[in-house]
Scaffold this active site. Sequence first.
Site, PDB file in Angstrom:
ATOM      1  N   GLY A 191       0.845  -1.232   0.043  1.00 51.69           N
ATOM      2  CA  GLY A 191       0.021  -0.025   0.024  1.00 51.69           C
ATOM      3  C   GLY A 191       0.992   1.188   0.011  1.00 51.69           C
ATOM      4  O   GLY A 191       2.083   1.023   0.478  1.00 51.69           O
ATOM      5  N   GLN A 197       3.154  10.004   1.177  1.00 54.19           N
ATOM      6  CA  GLN A 197       4.374   9.053   1.355  1.00 54.19           C
ATOM      7  C   GLN A 197       5.240   9.538   0.233  1.00 54.19           C
ATOM      8  O   GLN A 197       6.423   8.807   0.270  1.00 54.19           O
ATOM      9  CB  GLN A 197       3.998   7.598   1.234  1.00 54.19           C
ATOM     10  CG  GLN A 197       3.456   7.205   2.805  1.00 54.19           C
ATOM     11  CD  GLN A 197       3.106   5.711   2.670  1.00 54.19           C
ATOM     12  OE1 GLN A 197       2.072   5.404   2.305  1.00 54.19           O
ATOM     13  NE2 GLN A 197       3.865   4.899   3.478  1.00 54.19           N
ATOM     14  N   CYS A 240       5.285  -0.312   7.302  1.00 55.69           N
ATOM     15  CA  CYS A 240       5.262   0.772   6.442  1.00 55.69           C
ATOM     16  C   CYS A 240       6.257   1.310   5.502  1.00 55.69           C
ATOM     17  O   CYS A 240       7.430   1.021   6.042  1.00 55.69           O
ATOM     18  CB  CYS A 240       4.697   1.944   7.466  1.00 55.69           C
ATOM     19  SG  CYS A 240       4.336   3.422   6.402  1.00 55.69           S
ATOM     20  N   LEU A 241       6.082   1.663   4.391  1.00 55.17           N
ATOM     21  CA  LEU A 241       7.368   1.765   3.440  1.00 55.17           C
ATOM     22  C   LEU A 241       7.878   2.962   4.042  1.00 55.17           C
ATOM     23  O   LEU A 241       9.144   3.279   3.571  1.00 55.17           O
ATOM     24  CB  LEU A 241       6.784   2.120   2.045  1.00 55.17           C
ATOM     25  CG  LEU A 241       6.230   0.988   1.194  1.00 55.17           C
ATOM     26  CD1 LEU A 241       5.564   1.252  -0.206  1.00 55.17           C
ATOM     27  CD2 LEU A 241       7.507  -0.329   0.873  1.00 55.17           C
ATOM     28  N   HIS A 264      -4.767   1.708   7.385  1.00 52.36           N
ATOM     29  CA  HIS A 264      -3.646   2.307   7.211  1.00 52.36           C
ATOM     30  C   HIS A 264      -3.441   3.507   6.496  1.00 52.36           C
ATOM     31  O   HIS A 264      -2.868   4.386   6.500  1.00 52.36           O
ATOM     32  CB  HIS A 264      -2.493   1.221   7.160  1.00 52.36           C
ATOM     33  CG  HIS A 264      -1.062   1.495   7.253  1.00 52.36           C
ATOM     34  ND1 HIS A 264      -0.352   0.942   8.216  1.00 52.36           N
ATOM     35  CD2 HIS A 264      -0.284   2.137   6.347  1.00 52.36           C
ATOM     36  CE1 HIS A 264       0.894   1.536   7.777  1.00 52.36           C
ATOM     37  NE2 HIS A 264       0.949   2.348   6.656  1.00 52.36           N
ATOM     38  N   GLU A 265      -3.710   3.231   5.064  1.00 50.62           N
ATOM     39  CA  GLU A 265      -3.662   4.173   4.062  1.00 50.62           C
ATOM     40  C   GLU A 265      -4.412   5.293   4.252  1.00 50.62           C
ATOM     41  O   GLU A 265      -3.990   6.391   4.056  1.00 50.62           O
ATOM     42  CB  GLU A 265      -3.726   3.501   2.683  1.00 50.62           C
ATOM     43  CG  GLU A 265      -3.067   2.207   2.102  1.00 50.62           C
ATOM     44  CD  GLU A 265      -1.507   2.487   2.763  1.00 50.62           C
ATOM     45  OE1 GLU A 265      -1.123   3.633   2.573  1.00 50.62           O
ATOM     46  OE2 GLU A 265      -0.719   1.649   2.934  1.00 50.62           O
ATOM     47  N   HIS A 321      -2.751   7.638   6.427  1.00 56.28           N
ATOM     48  CA  HIS A 321      -1.609   8.431   5.827  1.00 56.28           C
ATOM     49  C   HIS A 321      -2.437   9.823   5.282  1.00 56.28           C
ATOM     50  O   HIS A 321      -1.694  10.770   5.486  1.00 56.28           O
ATOM     51  CB  HIS A 321      -1.211   7.764   4.998  1.00 56.28           C
ATOM     52  CG  HIS A 321      -0.068   6.786   5.219  1.00 56.28           C
ATOM     53  ND1 HIS A 321       1.272   7.288   5.971  1.00 56.28           N
ATOM     54  CD2 HIS A 321       0.297   5.546   4.990  1.00 56.28           C
ATOM     55  CE1 HIS A 321       1.993   6.458   6.244  1.00 56.28           C
ATOM     56  NE2 HIS A 321       1.512   5.161   5.808  1.00 56.28           N
TER      57      HIS A 321
HETATM   58 ZN    ZN Z   1       2.220   3.453   5.517  1.00 50.69          ZN
END
Ligand code: ZN
Length: 165
Positions: A46, A51, A93-94, A135-136, A139
């Site tokens: 995701g 991000q 998370c990235l 989660h997304e 963000h």
């Molecule tokens: Zn994330």
Amino acid sequence: MALYKIVIYPDPMLKRKAEEVHNLDHNIIKTIKDMTNTMYASKGIGLAGPQVGILSRVAVIDTSFGKDISHPLVLINPRIIEQEGYVKGEEGCLSFPNMYAPVARHERVLIEYIDKKGKEVRFEARDFLARVLQHEIDHLEGVCFIDRLSKIRRDIIKRKFLKKR
Ligand code: ZN
């Protein structure tokens, strides 16, 4: 194919709130395409606009773990309209490479979003996919998964992460 550079914590971009998309113009379509490629190239499941430094309410998701990269879920202006239950699960998370922690999320969510063709979609998800969606969407509100942890746990994770970098 253009790839974005992923914003890494503690970059202040991750705290910013993204804005609604009003026009599905060429720019936003290209942004979504590049975000999708960036997600796959980073082996993520995701990725949300902030991000990659894009303050628009867009996110891409693919929970097939690289098995089927032809159908990413593209979410424009997603929002949760119903939620139910709580379940804890490991999350990463990235923007926090190699950092994982158990986070409590709703077990089921009903979301509404615009797809990349401009169609309004209602979509129900459970378990892991519900977790990724939450989660997304977080963000897009400037919220990271560590913000969902207790303060003690968050401080430990922050310290560990910043020490490693
Ligand atoms: Zn994330």
